[in-house]
Design a protein around this motif. Sequence first.
Motif, PDB file in Angstrom:
ATOM      1  N   TYR A 173       0.788  -1.234   0.000  1.00  0.00           N
ATOM      2  CA  TYR A 173       0.000   0.000   0.000  1.00  0.00           C
ATOM      3  C   TYR A 173       0.821   1.287   0.000  1.00  0.00           C
ATOM      4  CZ  TYR A 173      -4.155  -2.792   1.038  1.00  0.00           C
ATOM      5  OH  TYR A 173      -5.195  -3.691   0.971  1.00  0.00           O
ATOM      6  N   VAL A 174       2.102   1.226   0.309  1.00  0.00           N
ATOM      7  CA  VAL A 174       2.860   2.448   0.561  1.00  0.00           C
ATOM      8  C   VAL A 174       2.934   3.359  -0.655  1.00  0.00           C
ATOM      9  CG1 VAL A 174       5.115   1.390   0.032  1.00  0.00           C
ATOM     10  CG2 VAL A 174       4.982   3.396   1.548  1.00  0.00           C
ATOM     11  N   GLN A 175       3.093   2.803  -1.833  1.00  0.00           N
ATOM     12  CA  GLN A 175       3.212   3.657  -3.008  1.00  0.00           C
ATOM     13  C   GLN A 175       1.939   4.466  -3.254  1.00  0.00           C
ATOM     14  OE1 GLN A 175       3.487   2.108  -7.239  1.00  0.00           O
ATOM     15  NE2 GLN A 175       5.620   2.734  -6.940  1.00  0.00           N
ATOM     16  N   GLY A 176       0.792   3.819  -3.108  1.00  0.00           N
ATOM     17  CA  GLY A 176      -0.478   4.522  -3.307  1.00  0.00           C
ATOM     18  C   GLY A 176      -0.705   5.604  -2.270  1.00  0.00           C
ATOM     19  N   ILE A 177      -0.390   5.319  -1.012  1.00  0.00           N
ATOM     20  CA  ILE A 177      -0.552   6.322   0.037  1.00  0.00           C
ATOM     21  C   ILE A 177       0.387   7.501  -0.212  1.00  0.00           C
ATOM     22  CG2 ILE A 177      -0.246   6.788   2.505  1.00  0.00           C
ATOM     23  CD1 ILE A 177      -2.755   5.196   1.916  1.00  0.00           C
ATOM     24  N   PHE A 178       1.618   7.207  -0.588  1.00  0.00           N
ATOM     25  CA  PHE A 178       2.573   8.283  -0.867  1.00  0.00           C
ATOM     26  C   PHE A 178       2.079   9.172  -2.006  1.00  0.00           C
ATOM     27  CE2 PHE A 178       6.080  10.082  -3.270  1.00  0.00           C
ATOM     28  CZ  PHE A 178       6.784  10.753  -2.288  1.00  0.00           C
ATOM     29  N   ARG A 179       1.566   8.564  -3.059  1.00  0.00           N
ATOM     30  CA  ARG A 179       1.046   9.336  -4.187  1.00  0.00           C
ATOM     31  C   ARG A 179      -0.044  10.302  -3.728  1.00  0.00           C
ATOM     32  NH1 ARG A 179       0.188   4.280  -8.312  1.00  0.00           N
ATOM     33  NH2 ARG A 179       2.276   4.243  -9.250  1.00  0.00           N
ATOM     34  N   PHE A 180      -0.976   9.778  -2.946  1.00  0.00           N
ATOM     35  CA  PHE A 180      -2.082  10.608  -2.471  1.00  0.00           C
ATOM     36  C   PHE A 180      -1.555  11.788  -1.662  1.00  0.00           C
ATOM     37  CE2 PHE A 180      -4.918  11.724   1.031  1.00  0.00           C
ATOM     38  CZ  PHE A 180      -6.044  12.135   0.322  1.00  0.00           C
ATOM     39  N   VAL A 181      -0.671  11.512  -0.709  1.00  0.00           N
ATOM     40  CA  VAL A 181      -0.168  12.559   0.174  1.00  0.00           C
ATOM     41  C   VAL A 181       0.671  13.564  -0.603  1.00  0.00           C
ATOM     42  CG1 VAL A 181       1.282  13.046   2.185  1.00  0.00           C
ATOM     43  CG2 VAL A 181      -0.238  11.059   2.206  1.00  0.00           C
ATOM     44  N   TYR A 182       1.502  13.081  -1.514  1.00  0.00           N
ATOM     45  CA  TYR A 182       2.390  13.980  -2.254  1.00  0.00           C
ATOM     46  C   TYR A 182       1.606  15.015  -3.047  1.00  0.00           C
ATOM     47  CZ  TYR A 182       6.395  15.602  -4.921  1.00  0.00           C
ATOM     48  OH  TYR A 182       7.378  16.390  -5.466  1.00  0.00           O
ATOM     49  N   TYR A 183       0.549  14.572  -3.714  1.00  0.00           N
ATOM     50  CA  TYR A 183      -0.240  15.518  -4.489  1.00  0.00           C
ATOM     51  C   TYR A 183      -0.989  16.509  -3.613  1.00  0.00           C
ATOM     52  CZ  TYR A 183       0.286  14.228  -9.389  1.00  0.00           C
ATOM     53  OH  TYR A 183       0.774  14.057 -10.650  1.00  0.00           O
ATOM     54  N   ARG A 184      -1.139  16.204  -2.348  1.00  0.00           N
ATOM     55  CA  ARG A 184      -1.803  17.148  -1.442  1.00  0.00           C
ATOM     56  C   ARG A 184      -0.825  18.163  -0.868  1.00  0.00           C
ATOM     57  NH1 ARG A 184      -4.501  19.402  -0.457  1.00  0.00           N
ATOM     58  NH2 ARG A 184      -5.561  19.193   1.541  1.00  0.00           N
ATOM     59  N   VAL A 185       0.399  17.727  -0.551  1.00  0.00           N
ATOM     60  CA  VAL A 185       1.313  18.630   0.163  1.00  0.00           C
ATOM     61  C   VAL A 185       2.409  19.206  -0.720  1.00  0.00           C
ATOM     62  CG1 VAL A 185       0.858  17.457   2.349  1.00  0.00           C
ATOM     63  CG2 VAL A 185       2.838  16.759   0.972  1.00  0.00           C
ATOM     64  N   GLY A 186       2.728  18.562  -1.846  1.00  0.00           N
ATOM     65  CA  GLY A 186       3.684  19.114  -2.793  1.00  0.00           C
ATOM     66  C   GLY A 186       5.134  19.067  -2.373  1.00  0.00           C
ATOM     67  N   SER A 187       5.449  18.341  -1.323  1.00  0.00           N
ATOM     68  CA  SER A 187       6.830  18.236  -0.843  1.00  0.00           C
ATOM     69  C   SER A 187       7.169  16.764  -0.647  1.00  0.00           C
ATOM     70  CB  SER A 187       6.989  18.984   0.482  1.00  0.00           C
ATOM     71  OG  SER A 187       8.161  18.574   1.164  1.00  0.00           O
ATOM     72  N   ARG A 188       8.257  16.333  -1.260  1.00  0.00           N
ATOM     73  CA  ARG A 188       8.651  14.926  -1.131  1.00  0.00           C
ATOM     74  C   ARG A 188       8.937  14.562   0.317  1.00  0.00           C
ATOM     75  NH1 ARG A 188      11.568  11.547  -4.804  1.00  0.00           N
ATOM     76  NH2 ARG A 188      11.956  13.371  -6.118  1.00  0.00           N
ATOM     77  N   GLN A 189       9.723  15.393   1.013  1.00  0.00           N
ATOM     78  CA  GLN A 189      10.099  15.074   2.387  1.00  0.00           C
ATOM     79  C   GLN A 189       8.871  15.024   3.298  1.00  0.00           C
ATOM     80  OE1 GLN A 189      13.270  14.231   3.725  1.00  0.00           O
ATOM     81  NE2 GLN A 189      11.805  13.587   5.302  1.00  0.00           N
ATOM     82  N   LEU A 190       7.996  16.013   3.161  1.00  0.00           N
ATOM     83  CA  LEU A 190       6.791  16.021   3.991  1.00  0.00           C
ATOM     84  C   LEU A 190       5.903  14.831   3.663  1.00  0.00           C
ATOM     85  CD1 LEU A 190       4.987  17.357   6.086  1.00  0.00           C
ATOM     86  CD2 LEU A 190       4.091  18.844   4.271  1.00  0.00           C
ATOM     87  N   ALA A 191       5.785  14.504   2.374  1.00  0.00           N
ATOM     88  CA  ALA A 191       4.968  13.355   1.979  1.00  0.00           C
ATOM     89  C   ALA A 191       5.523  12.062   2.557  1.00  0.00           C
ATOM     90  CB  ALA A 191       4.890  13.263   0.457  1.00  0.00           C
ATOM     91  N   GLU A 192       6.840  11.929   2.560  1.00  0.00           N
ATOM     92  CA  GLU A 192       7.457  10.739   3.148  1.00  0.00           C
ATOM     93  C   GLU A 192       7.169  10.665   4.646  1.00  0.00           C
ATOM     94  OE1 GLU A 192      11.543  11.111   2.078  1.00  0.00           O
ATOM     95  OE2 GLU A 192      11.253  10.235   0.069  1.00  0.00           O
ATOM     96  N   ASP A 193       7.268  11.818   5.322  1.00  0.00           N
ATOM     97  CA  ASP A 193       7.015  11.853   6.768  1.00  0.00           C
ATOM     98  C   ASP A 193       5.559  11.490   7.082  1.00  0.00           C
ATOM     99  OD1 ASP A 193       9.615  12.616   7.120  1.00  0.00           O
ATOM    100  OD2 ASP A 193       9.160  14.741   7.432  1.00  0.00           O
TER     101      ASP A 193
END
Length: 217
Positions: A62-82
């Motif tokens: 599931y991690v890739q899908g969750i990361f995709r969702f979060v990244y498009y919301r926050v626009g920052s790789r580091q924040l999305a990873e966190d």
Amino acid sequence: MCPDDDSLLTAMAIEERSSPYSPSGGTAQDHDDDPDASRLRALVDLAKDGDAEAFGQLYDHYVQGIFRFVYYRVGSRQLAEDLTSETFARGLRSIQRFNWQGKDFGAWLTTIARNLVADHFKSSRSRLEVITDVIPENRTTVPSPEEDVLALISNVLLYEAVNQLPKEQRDCVLIRFIQGLSIAQTAAALGRSEGAVKQLQLRAIRGLAKIVTEDIR
């Protein structure tokens, strides 16, 4: 990790499509017919019993899908990873409270991620961040500098367009086409009926088409 704009827009033109995440939910009959769905359900049950390896396999799925969702919301790789890491940390802490009745594990994780993103933006320390990196992609070749520039332009344009949509339309698009969940899973994550999700999806696609068209003029 994330699809490029061409693949996203192609996916958005299709009302229903298969998803690598869709086997995680559905009816008992769906699980009987789908070996992958049965495996995921078994992994969740093992994880609920404290099996760390089983939860690790769920994370991988599931991690890739969750990361995709979060990244498009926050626009920052580091924040999305966190935030993605925190999503799974919270999922692990509360997995014993998860039950299958009327729920889907992927949608459940998405709800946790949505809440974390909302908390981030509500925080007094939060601020909108400017995209400074290209949305991650799985590439088999090394991109040229020209390709990097074109990808950055198109990804920033799409990011900005998605985030101009009304909240539920935006999250519907991200869950359906960036994260890759099914209509049923999206309905579970948003707490809406499948019919309502289809209407949200239609309005979101029309809205995106209008925004992107105006932005590229």
